[in-house]
Design a protein around this motif. Sequence first.
Motif, PDB file in Angstrom:
ATOM      1  N   VAL A 289       5.528  -9.439   1.314  1.00 50.01           N
ATOM      2  CA  VAL A 289       4.353  -9.139   0.514  1.00 50.01           C
ATOM      3  C   VAL A 289       3.345  -8.380   1.362  1.00 50.01           C
ATOM      4  O   VAL A 289       3.315  -8.509   2.590  1.00 50.01           O
ATOM      5  CB  VAL A 289       3.711 -10.427  -0.060  1.00 50.01           C
ATOM      6  CG1 VAL A 289       4.665 -11.133  -1.006  1.00 50.01           C
ATOM      7  CG2 VAL A 289       3.269 -11.357   1.052  1.00 50.01           C
ATOM      8  N   VAL A 292      -3.109  -6.402  -1.695  1.00 50.26           N
ATOM      9  CA  VAL A 292      -3.368  -5.352  -2.686  1.00 50.26           C
ATOM     10  C   VAL A 292      -4.205  -4.231  -2.071  1.00 50.26           C
ATOM     11  O   VAL A 292      -3.972  -3.048  -2.355  1.00 50.26           O
ATOM     12  CB  VAL A 292      -4.081  -5.965  -3.913  1.00 50.26           C
ATOM     13  CG1 VAL A 292      -4.530  -4.879  -4.883  1.00 50.26           C
ATOM     14  CG2 VAL A 292      -3.167  -6.950  -4.625  1.00 50.26           C
ATOM     15  N   VAL A 295      -2.536  -1.067  -0.298  1.00 51.98           N
ATOM     16  CA  VAL A 295      -1.720  -0.118  -1.048  1.00 51.98           C
ATOM     17  C   VAL A 295      -2.605   0.986  -1.608  1.00 51.98           C
ATOM     18  O   VAL A 295      -3.636   0.724  -2.235  1.00 51.98           O
ATOM     19  CB  VAL A 295      -0.964  -0.827  -2.197  1.00 51.98           C
ATOM     20  CG1 VAL A 295      -0.138   0.165  -2.994  1.00 51.98           C
ATOM     21  CG2 VAL A 295      -0.069  -1.919  -1.630  1.00 51.98           C
ATOM     22  N   VAL A 324       6.658  -1.675  -5.285  1.00 53.78           N
ATOM     23  CA  VAL A 324       6.038  -2.988  -5.382  1.00 53.78           C
ATOM     24  C   VAL A 324       6.256  -3.558  -6.781  1.00 53.78           C
ATOM     25  O   VAL A 324       6.506  -2.838  -7.745  1.00 53.78           O
ATOM     26  CB  VAL A 324       4.528  -2.922  -5.063  1.00 53.78           C
ATOM     27  CG1 VAL A 324       4.304  -2.488  -3.633  1.00 53.78           C
ATOM     28  CG2 VAL A 324       3.809  -1.989  -6.025  1.00 53.78           C
ATOM     29  N   GLU A 326       4.925  -6.856  -9.638  1.00 58.26           N
ATOM     30  CA  GLU A 326       3.689  -7.308 -10.272  1.00 58.26           C
ATOM     31  C   GLU A 326       2.867  -8.098  -9.271  1.00 58.26           C
ATOM     32  O   GLU A 326       3.400  -8.828  -8.433  1.00 58.26           O
ATOM     33  CB  GLU A 326       4.023  -8.178 -11.489  1.00 58.26           C
ATOM     34  CG  GLU A 326       2.809  -8.621 -12.282  1.00 58.26           C
ATOM     35  CD  GLU A 326       3.189  -9.518 -13.457  1.00 58.26           C
ATOM     36  OE1 GLU A 326       2.288 -10.071 -14.097  1.00 58.26           O
ATOM     37  OE2 GLU A 326       4.403  -9.665 -13.715  1.00 58.26           O
ATOM     38  N   THR A 327       1.558  -7.931  -9.355  1.00 61.54           N
ATOM     39  CA  THR A 327       0.672  -8.605  -8.407  1.00 61.54           C
ATOM     40  C   THR A 327       0.871 -10.122  -8.464  1.00 61.54           C
ATOM     41  O   THR A 327       1.075 -10.705  -9.527  1.00 61.54           O
ATOM     42  CB  THR A 327      -0.801  -8.289  -8.718  1.00 61.54           C
ATOM     43  OG1 THR A 327      -1.081  -8.626 -10.070  1.00 61.54           O
ATOM     44  CG2 THR A 327      -1.097  -6.837  -8.472  1.00 61.54           C
ATOM     45  N   ASN A 331      -1.737 -10.257  -3.578  1.00 58.93           N
ATOM     46  CA  ASN A 331      -0.664  -9.542  -2.879  1.00 58.93           C
ATOM     47  C   ASN A 331       0.260  -8.831  -3.855  1.00 58.93           C
ATOM     48  O   ASN A 331       0.343  -9.185  -5.034  1.00 58.93           O
ATOM     49  CB  ASN A 331       0.170 -10.514  -2.023  1.00 58.93           C
ATOM     50  CG  ASN A 331      -0.659 -11.178  -0.939  1.00 58.93           C
ATOM     51  OD1 ASN A 331      -1.450 -10.524  -0.266  1.00 58.93           O
ATOM     52  ND2 ASN A 331      -0.492 -12.475  -0.768  1.00 58.93           N
ATOM     53  N   TYR A 332       0.942  -7.838  -3.314  1.00 63.42           N
ATOM     54  CA  TYR A 332       2.040  -7.181  -4.009  1.00 63.42           C
ATOM     55  C   TYR A 332       3.348  -7.617  -3.360  1.00 63.42           C
ATOM     56  O   TYR A 332       3.486  -7.544  -2.131  1.00 63.42           O
ATOM     57  CB  TYR A 332       1.959  -5.662  -3.877  1.00 63.42           C
ATOM     58  CG  TYR A 332       1.052  -4.966  -4.850  1.00 63.42           C
ATOM     59  CD1 TYR A 332       1.305  -4.989  -6.221  1.00 63.42           C
ATOM     60  CD2 TYR A 332      -0.045  -4.233  -4.390  1.00 63.42           C
ATOM     61  CE1 TYR A 332       0.477  -4.319  -7.100  1.00 63.42           C
ATOM     62  CE2 TYR A 332      -0.870  -3.558  -5.268  1.00 63.42           C
ATOM     63  CZ  TYR A 332      -0.606  -3.607  -6.626  1.00 63.42           C
ATOM     64  OH  TYR A 332      -1.420  -2.947  -7.505  1.00 63.42           O
TER      65      TYR A 332
END
Length: 362
Positions: A289, A292, A295, A324, A326-327, A331-332
């Motif tokens: 992971v 977010v 990115v 990536v 789904e959140t 985190n992604y």
Amino acid sequence: MPHLLNLRALPLLICASVLTVGCSKPAPVAPPPQAMPVKVAPVSLTDVPSRDTYVATIKSRRTSTMQPQVDGNITRILVKSGDAVRAGQLLMQIDPLKQTAAVQSQQGTQAQKQAVYQYNQTEVERQRKLFEAGVTSRDAYDQAIQAFQNSKGDYEANAALTTTQQQQLAYYQIRAPFAGVIGDIPVHLGDYVSPTTVLTTVDENADLEAYIYLPTERASLVRPGLPIDILDASGEVLAHSSISFLSPQVDNGLQSILAKAEIPRTAQRLRNLQLVNARVTWNTASQPVVPVLAVVRVGGQPFVYVAVPSAHGGYSAHQVAVTVGETFGNNYPVLSGLKQGDKVILSSIQFLQEGAPVQPLS
């Protein structure tokens, strides 16, 4: 003469050239760019849930459509849409004048039949005494008994009919069958209604269920107990639940499987027939992971910057294309592009470019 002057000036020119050459210095070499301090974090493996979101409908396990059992005009409407009512509370009144007249007429008939019944009861006793004294015949006594029994049966039947007519009066009062919330009221004061007329609805918001139709492609994963998150349009979690019922049949029109999830009584923001999103968690798997904020997107393609060792020592920023999912929280999950241990840059991303020297900070 001019030639002589040129010859005399030539040594001076040569000296000036020598001085000029001797005084020139090499251009200074530009210093290497200073490394930018950046915060980095190694890519780590985390248990990431595999989830899908579907449209669901909230339904009450206790809902009632209020329709009258008699005809008549509405004379009173005591509630409005959205009111909370208690069990047995009077909601509407239908004009009971005709039924009241019928009850009064029936009561009058009952009084007449009661008088005949009481007279025949007295007459039987009188005829019994006369028969025992030998004044009247057995036939007269039997006729008195028969008249008494007939009048008794007629009176009791009429009394039962009077009771039924009185009970009919209760149908002219529309009362709540249980505690709940009043829905739409499409009728108005003075409207003529019949047993086919919908007056309103009463919904109990205490016992709600989410109706979720899951695609048959997921049939192998669907099972009771799967975690369910009920979300609003903005993605905020309204309630946590799990699948409590799974239909044994496939809906032929939708080619989907009906699943139900009970809604906790603490979820006060949900109402009957409300459309929500239901997020189903199928399983969890260990995946890398990234935060977010690490990115960036260029032309819709997500990228991250990774701090890699530079050929001249130190570290430089390297842009890596990633895929990536789904959140998950902040985190992604990374499906491709990174491996465990890569140092992802988290700060000053807007100032970075490929190959820029960086100084990683933990």
